[in-house]
Structures are given as C-alpha cells and as structure tokens.
Design a protein around this motif. Structure first.
Motif, short mmCIF file in Angstrom:
data_model
loop_
_atom_site.label_atom_id
_atom_site.label_comp_id
_atom_site.label_asym_id
_atom_site.label_seq_id
_atom_site.Cartn_x
_atom_site.Cartn_y
_atom_site.Cartn_z
N MET A 1 0.86 -1.18 0.00
CA MET A 1 0.00 0.00 0.00
C MET A 1 0.90 1.23 0.00
N ILE A 2 0.59 2.20 -0.84
CA ILE A 2 1.41 3.39 -0.94
C ILE A 2 0.76 4.54 -0.16
N SER A 3 1.49 5.07 0.81
CA SER A 3 0.99 6.18 1.60
C SER A 3 2.03 7.30 1.60
N PHE A 4 1.55 8.52 1.42
CA PHE A 4 2.45 9.68 1.42
C PHE A 4 2.31 10.51 2.70
N GLY A 5 1.71 9.92 3.71
CA GLY A 5 1.69 10.53 5.03
C GLY A 5 0.83 11.79 5.13
N THR A 6 1.06 12.56 6.19
CA THR A 6 0.35 13.80 6.48
C THR A 6 1.26 14.99 6.17
N ASN A 7 0.74 15.95 5.42
CA ASN A 7 1.55 17.07 4.95
C ASN A 7 0.79 18.39 5.10
N LYS A 8 1.52 19.46 5.34
CA LYS A 8 0.90 20.79 5.41
C LYS A 8 0.52 21.28 4.02
N ILE A 9 -0.61 21.95 3.94
CA ILE A 9 -1.04 22.52 2.66
C ILE A 9 -0.02 23.58 2.22
N SER A 10 0.36 23.52 0.96
CA SER A 10 1.36 24.45 0.43
C SER A 10 0.86 25.05 -0.88
N THR A 11 1.25 26.27 -1.13
CA THR A 11 0.93 26.93 -2.39
C THR A 11 2.08 26.82 -3.39
N LYS A 12 3.10 26.05 -3.03
CA LYS A 12 4.24 25.82 -3.91
C LYS A 12 4.21 24.38 -4.42
N ASP A 13 4.87 24.16 -5.56
CA ASP A 13 4.99 22.79 -6.08
C ASP A 13 5.76 21.95 -5.06
N LYS A 14 5.22 20.76 -4.75
CA LYS A 14 5.85 19.91 -3.74
C LYS A 14 5.97 18.47 -4.24
N VAL A 15 7.01 17.81 -3.75
CA VAL A 15 7.19 16.38 -4.00
C VAL A 15 7.25 15.68 -2.65
N TYR A 16 6.40 14.68 -2.46
CA TYR A 16 6.31 13.97 -1.18
C TYR A 16 6.77 12.53 -1.34
N ASN A 17 7.62 12.08 -0.41
CA ASN A 17 8.08 10.69 -0.41
C ASN A 17 7.02 9.77 0.18
N ALA A 18 6.96 8.54 -0.34
CA ALA A 18 6.08 7.52 0.24
C ALA A 18 6.68 7.00 1.54
N LEU A 19 5.83 6.57 2.45
CA LEU A 19 6.30 5.91 3.66
C LEU A 19 6.88 4.56 3.28
#
Length: 264
Positions: A88-106
C-alpha cells in the motif's frame, strides 16, 4: 613289471600338469556380479499457494508486512502463478502548500525473524507452474486522488516509481524490471510490462522492489512529532496551484499479473 619306485616317479611327473589344468579351470569360471541397478523417480506439480511474502532485501526469508496505516494487507492470490503481495502506498500527512511539492512515500514495514524493520515498497510474484512460459506484471492508477469527505480532486498530482529492480533466491534467469515510470491518474493509463518474464525466465518467487536499503531514510517531519521512515523511490508530485482541502485523499492502484510473457 614296474617297480613301486617307478610308479611313484611317474605320478610325480604328471601331477604338475594335472594341477595346472585344475587351476585354469577354476580361474575360467566367471565371478558373479553382486551389484544391482534400480531407478529413482520424482514428480512435480504446480503449487496452488498462496505463497508468503518475503523480505525484499533478503528474499530467502519470510516476512509479515503491515500497511503503513497499521492495517493488515490482503492475502495474495492463489494458484501456481500468483501475485503474493503489493505494498500500500501512503504519502503521510503534509501541510497545505501553495508551492509545487514532492512527497516521499512511507517505507514498507515488515516483521521478519522476530524483528521489525522498514524496507522499500515492493510487489511479489511467484511462478510454480513448471512450464517456464513467462508472465507479465502491469499496474494502473484507478483515477486521481479525491478527498474522502468532500470528493475534491487533487488536480495534477502524479505518482512516480523509480529504481525498480528484481530480487530472488531462484536460479531461474531474472525477469526484466522497468526502472522508472509515472502513473496516468485518469484511470485508463496502464504501465505495460512493469516487470516481464520472457519464456524461460521468472520461475520461482520474485520481488519487484523500488530501491534497496539505501533508499529507506528516516526524516523529521514537522507534522508528526517523531522521525518518519520514508523511501525516496516512490514519490507524489503536487502542483502548488492545486486547491487542497484539509482532508484525507485517496485513490487505488491495480497490479495485474498475466500468464502471457511480454513482447519486445
């Protein structure tokens, strides 16, 4: 008339010849063969499974994976050609951002040899058909991420897998793994031949893992007051221009195992 002395001498004269004939007769007789040859037989048939997941970093060891959210994964498919496990792929909990973001999977949590550890996300396939006919593994994303409560779409979000590689203890020639690919989130995109075994390849249990131990990292995240274990080979890119609501977003991936080998 011969004397007794002459008779004795005559007997002594012929006795060596008679003895040599007797010895020759004994030596000419064949010696019986005491050995015997017997057959030895073994047969094999396909294993109907299911097959236990293994440690993707040490495929000779069984493992008990958990989902990143703490739930228990579904049991793999049965049959001599089986899809044993998919992370199962989860990218966790992240703050809302107005910039382009890349999030790592757990990273994938597993229990092996009585020890708990984190490993790269992976998919596991087993071929015990005994035909050596090959197979193909593909994956697709079933629509874009949507918020669970308000059904808002996470427009422009894209999942990318990298460092795809195979691992096994099987002596069979390895299947071919696609190193890097991105999923089409519209629900119709399919990555053909994410992993493919041509005829004569891919017998036994094979892991398709995204990276190795060097790609599993512990990082501080401000949203969680503890270290979080991530993998930098499965990532979600989200445009800063996308409107985001303070909810959980979900989608699903479908991994498909086909008994038809991939063609070049």
């Amino acid at each position: 008339m011969k004397s007794v002395k002459q008779l004795v001498l005559g007997a002594l004269a012929v006795s060596p010849f008679i003895l040599s004939q007797s010895v020759a007769a004994v030596e000419a007789e064949p010696t019986p063969d005491p050995s015997r040859t017997t057959g030895a037989i073994v047969n094999f048939i396909g294993n109907d499974g299911p097959v236990n997941p293994v440690d993707p970093l040490d495929p000779g060891k069984d493992a008990q994976p958990n989902n990143p959210d703490g739930s228990v994964p579904e049991v793999g498919t049965s049959g001599p050609l089986s899809l044993d496990f998919a992370s199962m792929i989860s990218f966790g909990t992240n703050k809302i951002s107005t910039k382009d973001k890349v999030y790592n999977a757990l990273a994938q949590p597993i229990l092996t040899d009585g020890m708990f550890k984190y490993v790269p996300n992976y998919v596991q396939v087993t071929d015990t058909r005994g035909t050596l006919k090959g197979w193909t593994l593909s994956v697709k994303q079933n629509g874009q991420f949507k918020s669970v409560t308000s059904n808002k779409v996470l427009t422009g979000a894209e999942i990318t897998f990298s460092s795809g590689q195979t691992a096994s203890i099987s002596e069979s020639p390895a299947p071919t793994a696609t190193g890097t690919f991105s999923l089409n989130p519209d629900g119709t995109g399919v990555v053909e031949n994410a992993m493919k075994a041509a005829e004569g390849q891919g017998a036994g249990t094979w892991v398709y893992r995204f990276g190795n131990e060097s790609n599993v990292i512990e990082v501080p995240r401000p949203e969680i007051p503890a270290l979080t274990v991530e993998t930098n080979t499965v990532r979600l890119s989200v445009p800063g221009s996308t409107n985001k609501v303070s909810e959980e977003y979900r989608t699903s991936l479908t991994w498909t195992l086909s008994n038809l080998p991939g063609n070049e």
